[in-house]
Design an enzyme around this catalytic site. Structure first.
Site, short mmCIF file in Angstrom:
data_model
loop_
_atom_site.label_atom_id
_atom_site.label_comp_id
_atom_site.label_asym_id
_atom_site.label_seq_id
_atom_site.Cartn_x
_atom_site.Cartn_y
_atom_site.Cartn_z
N CYS A 177 0.68 -1.12 -0.03
CA CYS A 177 0.16 0.03 -0.09
C CYS A 177 0.93 1.25 0.02
O CYS A 177 0.17 2.43 0.03
CB CYS A 177 -0.95 -0.13 1.23
SG CYS A 177 -1.91 -1.41 1.31
N HIS A 317 -2.53 8.18 5.68
CA HIS A 317 -2.99 6.91 4.92
C HIS A 317 -4.45 6.48 5.44
O HIS A 317 -5.24 5.98 4.49
CB HIS A 317 -1.92 5.97 5.52
CG HIS A 317 -2.24 4.66 4.79
ND1 HIS A 317 -1.75 4.38 3.46
CD2 HIS A 317 -2.23 3.24 5.34
CE1 HIS A 317 -1.81 3.21 3.14
NE2 HIS A 317 -2.20 2.65 4.30
N GLU A 328 -1.71 5.01 13.19
CA GLU A 328 -1.12 6.30 12.48
C GLU A 328 -1.15 7.53 13.46
O GLU A 328 -0.48 8.33 13.53
CB GLU A 328 -2.00 6.68 11.37
CG GLU A 328 -1.38 7.78 10.39
CD GLU A 328 -2.27 7.94 9.06
OE1 GLU A 328 -3.12 7.14 8.77
OE2 GLU A 328 -1.59 8.70 8.30
N LYS A 349 -9.31 8.41 1.52
CA LYS A 349 -9.73 7.16 1.29
C LYS A 349 -11.31 6.88 2.01
O LYS A 349 -12.13 6.18 1.55
CB LYS A 349 -8.92 6.00 2.08
CG LYS A 349 -7.50 5.79 1.51
CD LYS A 349 -6.72 4.94 2.32
CE LYS A 349 -5.49 4.53 1.68
NZ LYS A 349 -4.45 5.47 2.08
N HIS A 354 -9.64 2.58 -0.59
CA HIS A 354 -8.02 2.26 -0.72
C HIS A 354 -7.73 1.68 -1.98
O HIS A 354 -7.90 0.66 -2.33
CB HIS A 354 -7.78 1.37 0.41
CG HIS A 354 -6.25 1.31 0.69
ND1 HIS A 354 -5.22 1.79 -0.18
CD2 HIS A 354 -5.85 0.53 1.77
CE1 HIS A 354 -4.14 1.40 0.40
NE2 HIS A 354 -4.39 0.67 1.60
N PHE A 413 0.98 -3.55 4.14
CA PHE A 413 1.26 -4.94 4.46
C PHE A 413 2.92 -5.24 4.30
O PHE A 413 3.50 -4.69 3.36
CB PHE A 413 0.59 -5.90 3.89
CG PHE A 413 -0.73 -6.03 4.15
CD1 PHE A 413 -1.32 -5.31 5.04
CD2 PHE A 413 -1.70 -6.99 3.61
CE1 PHE A 413 -2.57 -5.46 5.90
CE2 PHE A 413 -3.01 -7.14 3.83
CZ PHE A 413 -3.66 -6.20 5.12
#
Lengths: 427, 374
Positions: A177, A317, A328, A349, A354, A413
């Site tokens: 990501c 994010h 975050e 998002k 996403h 990830f």
């Protein structure tokens, strides 16, 4: 000369073109208008049947030609659209860009439509039972073009190279990501090294398929709030339950400020800094103390030569997963301290979902637009704030603001953390 | 290094000196040939618990990365590991063949809605964490977790070009001070039906009798790729940084260059690369020719114009796509460290060894390697 060097003595990097495709639309104007009006691009999936799926919504891009084709066609098509917009804006020669190409693209696999076709062909000629031997016996010499394209990891970049006339071997990368941000960072480093005067950095993702949804579902990563797709993505809310998969592409034309000025290009913004740090804790979870994300943010600010107090807006994010948003917040608190409360932070998002491999690039474009349009896009669906996350998330409504510097975060990830600092052109 | 020839540098020295015989499995994927992975004691690098999170491709790469770090004298608890910039060249991981075949068979037996069938079977039959063993960047992710390499982590994709770019990019970062020390590598599982399928769809896999790669260009049954399994990782380091910590220096990479473009301009690109990399000055060439008929024939024609000794790695160790240029560089460095020319070639002048990488579909490049100062 020295005025074109940054605080570390490196060439300053100008952004001279940008482009974007998301579920909100094609091109920056349409995207920005909707993004700042709080419009959501998330919808029920119609591209393929959703029986047996736990999540039946996504931010797919269904309106471009080829959108109902393969993942390759979408991934290439979105990238081509965003890059074309950026290149026209930059005014580089059509079809002969002449600089480096760095593409963040999703991993590829031969898709089910082609697997069934190969299996059928194989059984017809060899009367084998169904399976890999049948597919393999049909593959040689008879593989459908779609299967070939889906099997080759360098396919998207090679065809973008041919389309736009980039120079040299293009780099295709994947940092999950964070990929879009890493593409921009990798291009920036090339410019710092003086390998090229200009680079085209793209993040693209057209990989929403049933199998991809199932894989993320099996990891319990996706929201299952299918009843009302538009409100399913709710970063920093108490009732957030996962991210919503989505598609799109973002592109930047990057040049040394010196080269941009020399050719009389309009400078639209500055890529001021990049930072990254890998996490060694877990395949999908972050280190509990947040130290890798904290390091990525700090390194980006140091790279840009600025303090947390000089950041006017943070493009989060903000995936809307319980874990990410908490982590975050914690990481930013650690870097920004008490100042964090006064720094607005919002998540695109909440509206576009996403976009995975493309996210870092798309959100970098929106970060630049926040500067250029003096507007902060909101975090929508913020009806029920998480009391443990004390942030000014620009809830539900856009806000006018003077913005000179934006921090854009990407965490993925596999312990991938990458952050960018985007700034207005220096006076 | 890990391959069909064994585990570690000692096991690969015969190959580096041109004295190894290929190991072939002609049975498991008959009529296709593969170079099977040798016995590996996984637990020496990867805990049982972590092994369960990976399939063969990730496990092989994570294992090879561990060997490289150990060989570079950077112990598990050395804080230097958190300063290492990692670039991995990766594809995707293994699919679950059993689940795929069950779906294909159910469809062949007359199920009428393929897409709904896929939804149903995949939702119930896939192992939940298999996705993580398939994700391209999770090879790097596993290396971070298992070996504590956390400076930075980037995964390049795109067949042989990815391996080439991984070396080139890391070398460039080190040369310009953007990085002091890098871990660069890749791994490949040639022993998987999905690998055979991909290679048949994109090029051709050799069947029947095994032949060396340069004899596999006629397009007949025995021509094509012979996939191998294995992995190779290099620790690259700025010279002064290496000296300061008394690291063993195998060899020096002096330059790495690459290009890509249309097939019809192959000769032009090769001439330009030869010029740019000053192949004239190279003592000998190590080729990573794949065995894919057309590109291998074109590469051989180019090699023959150079009037230099050349040998190929793939005939001995197999086609490992992203690993090709990295494994060839490792073998070259190994021979140089032993004071020999790679593959025991007889050279008529001093000069670097040029590792030539012509990808089986696209991408071309050269990595120049010199012996370490003595």
């Amino acid at each position: 000369m020295t005025k074109h060097l940054d605080h570390r003595g490196r060439p300053i990097i100008a952004i001279t073109g940008f482009g974007v495709v998301s579920s909100l639309g094609e091109g920056w104007q349409d995207n920005w208008r909707k993004l700042t009006s709080g419009v959501s691009g998330i919808h029920r999936i119609t591209r393929f049947p959703t029986e047996h799926l736990r999540t039946t919504m996504a931010g797919t891009v269904d309106f471009l030609a080829g959108a109902n084709g393969s993942s390759y066609e979408r991934t290439f098509g979105f990238a081509k659209s965003a890059a074309s917009e950026a290149l026209v804006m930059a005014g580089t020669p059509e079809g002969s860009f002449g600089g480096a190409l760095v593409v963040a693209a999703p991993p590829v696999e031969i898709e089910w439509a082609e697997r069934f076709e190969l299996d059928k062909l194989g059984r017809a000629s060899d009367s084998d039972s169904a399976g890999y031997r049948a597919m393999v016996s049909a593959a040689h010499g008879n593989a459908p073009l779609a299967a070939k394209r889906a099997a080759r990891f360098g396919e998207v970049a090679a065809n973008l190279q041919a389309e736009f006339g980039s120079r040299g071997l293009p780099i295709t990368l994947s940092t999950a990501c964070a990929s879009g941000a890493t593409a921009i960072q990798t291009a920036a480093e090339m410019l710092h090294r003086g390998e090229t005067d200009r680079a085209l950095a793209i993040g693209t993702d057209g990989s929403v398929t049933a199998e991809a949804l199932i894989r993320f579902s099996l990891l319990s990563a996706l929201s299952t709030q299918n009843d009302d797709p538009k409100t399913a993505s709710k970063p920093f809310s108490k009732d957030r339950d996962g991210f919503v998969m989505a598609e799109g592409a973002g592109a930047f034309v990057l040049e040394t400020l010196e080269a941009a000025k020399a050719r009389g290009a309009k400078v639209l913004g500055i890529l001021a800094g990049c930072g990254e740090c890998a996490d060694d804790f877990h395949r999908t979870r972050s280190k509990p103390d947040g130290s890798p994300a904290i390091a990525a943010v700090r390194r980006a600010l140091d790279d840009a030569g600025i303090t947390p107090g000089e950041v006017d807006y943070i493009n989060a994010h903000g995936t809307s997963t319980p874990e990410n948003d908490k982590m975050e917040y914690m990481s930013l608190t650690s870097v920004f301290g008490e100042r964090l409360g006064g720094t607005p932070i919002s998540s695109n998002k909440s509206m576009i979902g996403h976009t995975l491999t493309a996210a870092g690039a798309i959100e970098a474009v929106f970060s630049l637009l926040a500067i250029r349009e003096s507007t902060l896009p909101p975090t929508v669906n913020h009806q029920n704030p998480d009391p443990a996350i004390d942030l000014d998330v620009v809830p539900n409504e856009k806000r006018d603001a003077t913005v000179s510097r934006v921090l854009s975060n990407s965490f993925g990830f596999g312990g991938q953390n990458a952050c960018l600092v985007i700034a207005a052109e220096p006076e | 290094m890990v391959s069909s020839l064994g585990v570690g540098t000692d096991a690969h020295m015969p190959a580096a000196l041109g004295k190894a015989e290929p190991v072939i499995d002609a049975e498991t994927f008959a009529p296709f040939l593969v170079h099977p992975l040798s016995e590996v004691e996984w637990a020496t690098q990867i805990s049982k618990r972590d092994q369960r999170q990976m399939e063969q491709w990730q496990r092989t790469g994570t294992f090879a990365a561990g060997l490289a770090l150990e060989d570079a004298g950077i112990s598990t608890d050395d804080p230097l590991r958190s300063a290492i910039d990692m670039t991995v060249a990766a594809a995707g991981g293994e699919r679950d063949v059993e689940v795929d075949e069950h779906i294909l068979q159910t469809m062949a037996d007359g199920a009428n809605d393929a897409q709904t069938l896929v939804n149903e079977k995949l939702s119930t039959d896939l192992r939940p964490t298999l996705f993580l063993a398939q994700l391209s960047n999770l090879l790097a992710g596993n290396i971070s977790i298992v070996h504590k390499v956390t400076g930075s982590s980037r995964t390049f994709m795109g067949e042989e070009g990815a391996g080439l770019s991984a070396i080139q990019n890391s070398v460039a970062r080190i040369k310009t001070g953007q990085s002091d020390i890098a871990l660069v590598g890749a791994s490949y599982n040639g022993q998987h039906w999905d690998t055979i399928l991909t290679n048949e769809a994109l090029a051709k896999v050799a069947r029947g009798t095994f032949k060396p790669v340069f004899d596999r260009t006629d397009g007949g049954d025995e021509s094509g790729l012979v996939p191998g399994s294995g992995g190779a990782f290099l620790v690259l380091e700025e010279m002064e940084h290496a000296k300061a910590r008394d690291a063993k220096i195998y060899a020096i990479i002096t330059d790495a260059v690459s290009d890509q473009g249309l097939d019809e301009r192959f000769d032009k690109r090769m001439t330009a690369l030869a010029d740019y990399a000053n192949l004239e000055g190279a003592a000998c060439i190590i080729s990573t020719a794949s065995g894919a008929p057309a590109r291998t024939a074109a590469e051989k024609a180019f090699l023959d114009t150079l009037n230099k000794p050349y040998r190929e790695t793939t005939s001995t160790i197999g086609f490992m796509r992203e690993v090709q240029s990295i494994m060839a560089s490792a073998l070259t460095a190994l021979a140089m460290d032993a004071g020999q020319t790679p593959f025991g070639m007889e050279v008529d002048h001093d000069g670097p060894t040029a590792v030539l990488c012509v990808g089986h579909l696209s991408a071309e490049g050269v990595i120049l390697i010199e012996g370490a100062p003595r």
